[in-house]
Every structure is written in structure tokens, then in C-alpha cells.
Design a protein around this motif. Structure first.
Motif, short mmCIF file in Angstrom:
data_model
loop_
_atom_site.label_atom_id
_atom_site.label_comp_id
_atom_site.label_asym_id
_atom_site.label_seq_id
_atom_site.Cartn_x
_atom_site.Cartn_y
_atom_site.Cartn_z
N PHE A 34 3.71 38.31 23.56
CA PHE A 34 5.06 38.79 23.78
C PHE A 34 5.42 39.77 22.67
O PHE A 34 5.20 39.47 21.48
CB PHE A 34 6.07 37.63 23.78
CG PHE A 34 5.73 36.51 24.74
CD1 PHE A 34 6.20 36.52 26.03
CD2 PHE A 34 4.93 35.45 24.32
CE1 PHE A 34 5.89 35.49 26.90
CE2 PHE A 34 4.61 34.41 25.17
CZ PHE A 34 5.09 34.44 26.47
N ASN A 35 5.94 40.90 23.05
CA ASN A 35 6.46 41.87 22.09
C ASN A 35 7.94 41.60 21.86
O ASN A 35 8.75 41.68 22.79
CB ASN A 35 6.26 43.30 22.59
CG ASN A 35 4.81 43.73 22.57
OD1 ASN A 35 4.07 43.37 21.65
ND2 ASN A 35 4.38 44.49 23.58
N ILE A 36 8.29 41.28 20.63
CA ILE A 36 9.66 40.93 20.27
C ILE A 36 10.32 42.18 19.70
O ILE A 36 9.90 42.69 18.65
CB ILE A 36 9.68 39.78 19.26
CG1 ILE A 36 8.94 38.57 19.85
CG2 ILE A 36 11.10 39.41 18.88
CD1 ILE A 36 8.70 37.47 18.87
N THR A 37 11.34 42.66 20.38
CA THR A 37 12.02 43.89 19.97
C THR A 37 13.52 43.70 20.02
O THR A 37 14.04 42.78 20.67
CB THR A 37 11.63 45.06 20.90
OG1 THR A 37 12.03 44.74 22.25
CG2 THR A 37 10.12 45.31 20.87
N ASN A 38 14.21 44.59 19.32
CA ASN A 38 15.67 44.67 19.43
C ASN A 38 16.05 46.12 19.74
O ASN A 38 15.18 46.93 20.10
CB ASN A 38 16.35 44.15 18.16
CG ASN A 38 15.93 44.92 16.92
OD1 ASN A 38 15.33 46.00 17.00
ND2 ASN A 38 16.24 44.37 15.75
N ALA A 39 17.30 46.43 19.61
CA ALA A 39 17.76 47.78 19.98
C ALA A 39 17.21 48.87 19.05
O ALA A 39 17.18 50.04 19.43
CB ALA A 39 19.30 47.83 19.97
N ARG A 40 16.73 48.49 17.87
CA ARG A 40 16.27 49.49 16.90
C ARG A 40 14.76 49.63 16.84
O ARG A 40 14.26 50.56 16.22
CB ARG A 40 16.81 49.14 15.50
CG ARG A 40 18.33 49.19 15.42
CD ARG A 40 18.84 48.97 14.01
NE ARG A 40 18.56 47.63 13.53
CZ ARG A 40 17.73 47.36 12.53
NH1 ARG A 40 17.08 48.35 11.94
NH2 ARG A 40 17.53 46.12 12.14
N GLY A 41 14.02 48.73 17.47
CA GLY A 41 12.58 48.86 17.46
C GLY A 41 11.87 47.52 17.58
O GLY A 41 12.47 46.48 17.94
N LYS A 42 10.59 47.53 17.24
CA LYS A 42 9.74 46.36 17.38
C LYS A 42 9.81 45.50 16.13
O LYS A 42 9.72 46.00 15.01
CB LYS A 42 8.29 46.80 17.64
CG LYS A 42 7.32 45.65 17.87
CD LYS A 42 5.93 46.18 18.16
CE LYS A 42 4.94 45.03 18.38
NZ LYS A 42 3.57 45.54 18.67
N VAL A 43 9.97 44.17 16.35
CA VAL A 43 10.07 43.23 15.24
C VAL A 43 8.74 42.53 14.98
O VAL A 43 8.27 42.45 13.84
CB VAL A 43 11.17 42.19 15.51
CG1 VAL A 43 11.23 41.15 14.40
CG2 VAL A 43 12.52 42.87 15.68
N ALA A 44 8.08 42.05 16.01
CA ALA A 44 6.83 41.31 15.85
C ALA A 44 6.15 41.18 17.20
O ALA A 44 6.71 41.52 18.25
CB ALA A 44 7.07 39.94 15.23
N ARG A 45 4.93 40.68 17.15
CA ARG A 45 4.16 40.37 18.35
C ARG A 45 3.74 38.91 18.26
O ARG A 45 3.09 38.49 17.30
CB ARG A 45 2.94 41.27 18.46
CG ARG A 45 2.06 40.99 19.69
CD ARG A 45 0.87 41.95 19.71
NE ARG A 45 -0.06 41.65 20.77
CZ ARG A 45 0.04 42.11 22.03
NH1 ARG A 45 1.06 42.90 22.34
NH2 ARG A 45 -0.85 41.79 22.94
N LEU A 46 4.13 38.13 19.28
CA LEU A 46 3.84 36.70 19.31
C LEU A 46 2.72 36.43 20.30
O LEU A 46 2.74 36.93 21.43
CB LEU A 46 5.09 35.91 19.73
CG LEU A 46 4.90 34.43 20.05
CD1 LEU A 46 4.44 33.64 18.83
CD2 LEU A 46 6.18 33.83 20.64
#
Length: 389
Positions: free
Chosen positions: A216-228
Motif C-alpha cells: 500500500f502506498n500511503i500518501t497525503n495531499a502533499r505527497g508520498k509518506v511511506a510504502r507498507l
């Protein structure tokens, strides 16, 4: 005096569909030297055994639908001191009960004499599992009732736990169609007879096996946070939920993360006390870690063997999830500048003030039962009970 002891033959945990076995022993504890005295012989008029499931609910959150099931108070008020009422004194409603079985009638025991009976009863596959929630509670007990002449009836209860694995209604579906082992033409070929427990363990191993990892690609409105990455999303109680985080390609710096194993207890719409009633969330274990400047890390969440697997009943639905919280920095954090000379060392000092924001995410998972023998090893329920008459 008669001592009545009930002992479960195989632990205190069973799968729905299995056969419960209990040894019931009656001992006349009077002294041997008075065997010749007639008044020392104890006579029991009868003894019966029955399994029942009690459902207790919170009156502030649950409204039970009208049904023909009598409450414990109603059942108790209709019986006298000599009748066999297994749910007498129990809280809530009896949602299921087996047919009472008579163990004996008119049993006479001399001083020091004992008698043992074996009680067997099958647990249906469609009963609700044992569950102790905030709004609903399902509990199972084996009740043995017996009575001495000219004395009130006495009840002996042995609590036990029931795990439900859905999909075991037709065992022929799981039977192997072709023989893969070498066969001997001179021997009679007999189809293998698997017990329900063996079939259930095969089904559990299949549905909870490791397959391709889920990423899972974890992102918010500003970009990518992490990959789970998780190896699977179906687990048995007692297993460890393991996942890995990859921050190497992240555009948003993550300062800290936490993963919490939670269950949701949701009441069905027709049984809710108030409209729009939210489910009750219960947390079991939490993994928290600081991950600033980390490329990869992991988390591990053990599922307690005492927890209830996910299930659906007429009143309540239990679901499982992993609750994630990510604390990210709103500003870019300069990386640590490594010295040009490897022999030299340097120290990086973080900023005194850091503007952060919190992002939450829930990942649903499936939690299944486990081997009931493993669950019995850590159960706090006693496998035996005793009463004196």
C-alpha cells in the motif's frame, strides 16, 4: 455425603461442530467402616446434563427483538426447587440449549463407593461463538443437575469456550477427490475419514497461508509518506501481524508512526438503542516507533489467544482492523551531512521546533479461530468443577 465432580475430557475450548465429552463422577465420601449401616447408603433420585448458551446485553445500548425465548427470570419463576432448570440464576437470555439427557435414576451409593458417567453432546455449527464485549456477551456452560431424596435439586456448572469457523457445513467439499500417493492393487482402498477438527485445521491453514505480499502506498495531499508491505491480511488468533515500512522513496518526512490492533463491536440496526449509534472500538496492543531518517522499519502486533475471532450474529458483528497514525513534518528537514573523512565523526542536531500534522488510516484485516487445543492451554477457564450434597 455425595461429592459430584465434572471434568471435561479435552480442555475448555471447542470448535462449533465438535462433540463435547465430560466425565461425571459421584462418590459417597462416608467412611468405609460404616458400610454395614443402612442409613449410610445415599440415594440419588436423578441426574441430568444439558449445554446452554447465555446472551447478556447492555440495556443502554442494545434492544433485543421480541422472540419466544424466555428470560432466565421467567424460566426460574415457573420452576420449583425439584425441577431441572439449567439457566437458573443466570443473567440474560438462553439463545441455544441442547436437549437434556438423563444420566441415571434411583442411584444408591454405599460408603466409599463411586460411579462415573460419560456425557456426550454435539455443538451445532451455526451457534454464536463465545464473546465478551462491551455491549453483548455470549457464554457457554455445561450444567449438571442432581437431587437427593427429600432434598432440593443442586446444579453443577462447567464453563467452556466455543470458537466458530464458518464454512464447515459440508465436509465433503474439503475431501480430496484424487489419490496422489502410490496405491497398492492388492490392498483394499479406503477413503480417508477426517474428523471435523482435522478438516478445520486444514481450512485454517489454507485461508491464513502466506501468498503474494500486499503493498500500500500511503500518501497525503502533499505527497508520498511511506510504502507498507504485509505478507497477508488473514490471521489466526495467537499469530503475530508483521508488516514493513519503506521510507526510501517518500517525499514527506515521517517523524513517528504507530500501529494499533483494534476490534469493532457493531450492533445491528434493529437492535440499536439509539439511531446512528457508533460501534465500540477496543484496542489490544500497540507498536510505536520514531522513523525520522529511517529507510526501512517494521512493526509486529500479536493477536491474543483470548481474543474472539471475527463473527456475525443476529445482534452484533465483530470486525478487526489495524489503526495507523503517522506524524509527518510540514517542512523539509535537512539530512545529516556525513563528513568527507570516514575517520571523523559528526553529530546531527534536530530542529528545536517542528511543525507536524497527524494522519490516520485504518486497514481492515480478517481474524480466524485457531486450534482449540492451543487456546485451551492459555485459557483461564477450569476444566473441572465439584459440588457436595
Amino acid at each position: 455425603m455425595i461429592e459430584v465432580t465434572a471434568n471435561l475430557a479435552r480442555g475448555s475450548t471447542f470448535l462449533a461442530g465438535e462433540i463435547l465429552e465430560c466425565y461425571i463422577t459421584l462418590i459417597n465420601t462416608d467412611r468405609e467402616e460404616k458400610r454395614n449401616l443402612a442409613y449410610n447408603d445415599c440415594t440419588l433420585a436423578w441426574a441430568s446434563a444439558q449445554i446452554h448458551c447465555q446472551c447478556a446485553v447492555s440495556d443502554s445500548r442494545v434492544v433485543l427483538p421480541k422472540s419466544d425465548i424466555l428470560s432466565t427470570e421467567d424460566v426460574t419463576s415457573t420452576g420449583d426447587q425439584t425441577s431441572f432448570v439449567p439457566s437458573k440464576g443466570e443473567r440474560g437470555l438462553t439463545v441455544w440449549s441442547s436437549k437434556p439427557k438423563i444420566l441415571f435414576c434411583d442411584l444408591r451409593l454405599g460408603p466409599g463407593e463411586q460411579k462415573t458417567y460419560l456425557y456426550k453432546e454435539g455443538i451445532p455449527k451455526d451457534v454464536p461463538p463465545s464473546f465478551k464485549g462491551q455491549s453483548v456477551k455470549y457464554s457457554y456452560k455445561l450444567t449438571i443437575g442432581t437431587q437427593k431424596l427429600e432434598c432440593p435439586a443442586r446444579l453443577l456448572r462447567v464453563p467452556f469456550r466455543v470458537l466458530v469457523l464458518y464454512g464447515l457445513n459440508d465436509l465433503n467439499v474439503y475431501a480430496s477427490g484424487e489419490e496422489v500417493t502410490p496405491s497398492n492393487p492388492f490392498l483394499e482402498q479406503r477413503p480417508p475419514e477426517n474428523t471435523l477438527l482435522e478438516v478445520a485445521l486444514q481450512v485454517l491453514s489454507t485461508v491464513t497461508a502466506k501468498r503474494s505480499p500486499h503493498c500500500f502506498n500511503i500518501t497525503n495531499a502533499r505527497g508520498k509518506v511511506a510504502r507498507l508491505c504485509m505478507f497477508k491480511q488473514a490471521f489466526k488468533i495467537g499469530e503475530d501481524i508483521v508488516g514493513t515500512f519503506d521510507f526510501s522513496d517518500a517525499s514527506i518526512p515521517c517523524v513517528q508512526f504507530s500501529a494499533t490492533l483494534q476490534s469493532e463491536e457493531q450492533i445491528s440496526e434493529e437492535c440499536r438503542k439509539k439511531p446512528g449509534q457508533l460501534p465500540i472500538t477496543m484496542s489490544y496492543c500497540k507498536h510505536q516507533d520514531f522513523c525520522l531518517h529511517s529507510r526501512k522499519t517494521h512493526f509486529s502486533l500479536p493477536i491474543p489467544l483470548s481474543a474472539s475471532p471475527g463473527f456475525i450474529s443476529d445482534i452484533v458483528t465483530l470486525k478487526w482492523k489495524i489503526h495507523f497514525e503517522f506524524i509527518t513534518s510540514q517542512n523539509a528537514i535537512p539530512p545529516h551531512a556525513a563528513p568527507s573523512n570516514p575517520a571523523e565523526c559528526s553529530t546531527w542536531r534536530g530542529p528545536e521546533n517542528l511543525e507536524v500534522e497527524t494522519m490516520v488510516w485504518d486497514l481492515p484485516i480478517k481474524v480466524f479461530p485457531t486450534n482449540p487445543l492451543h487456546a485451551s492451554n492459555v485459557s483461564l477457564l477450569k476444566t473441572s468443577s465439584m459440588v457436595e450434597m
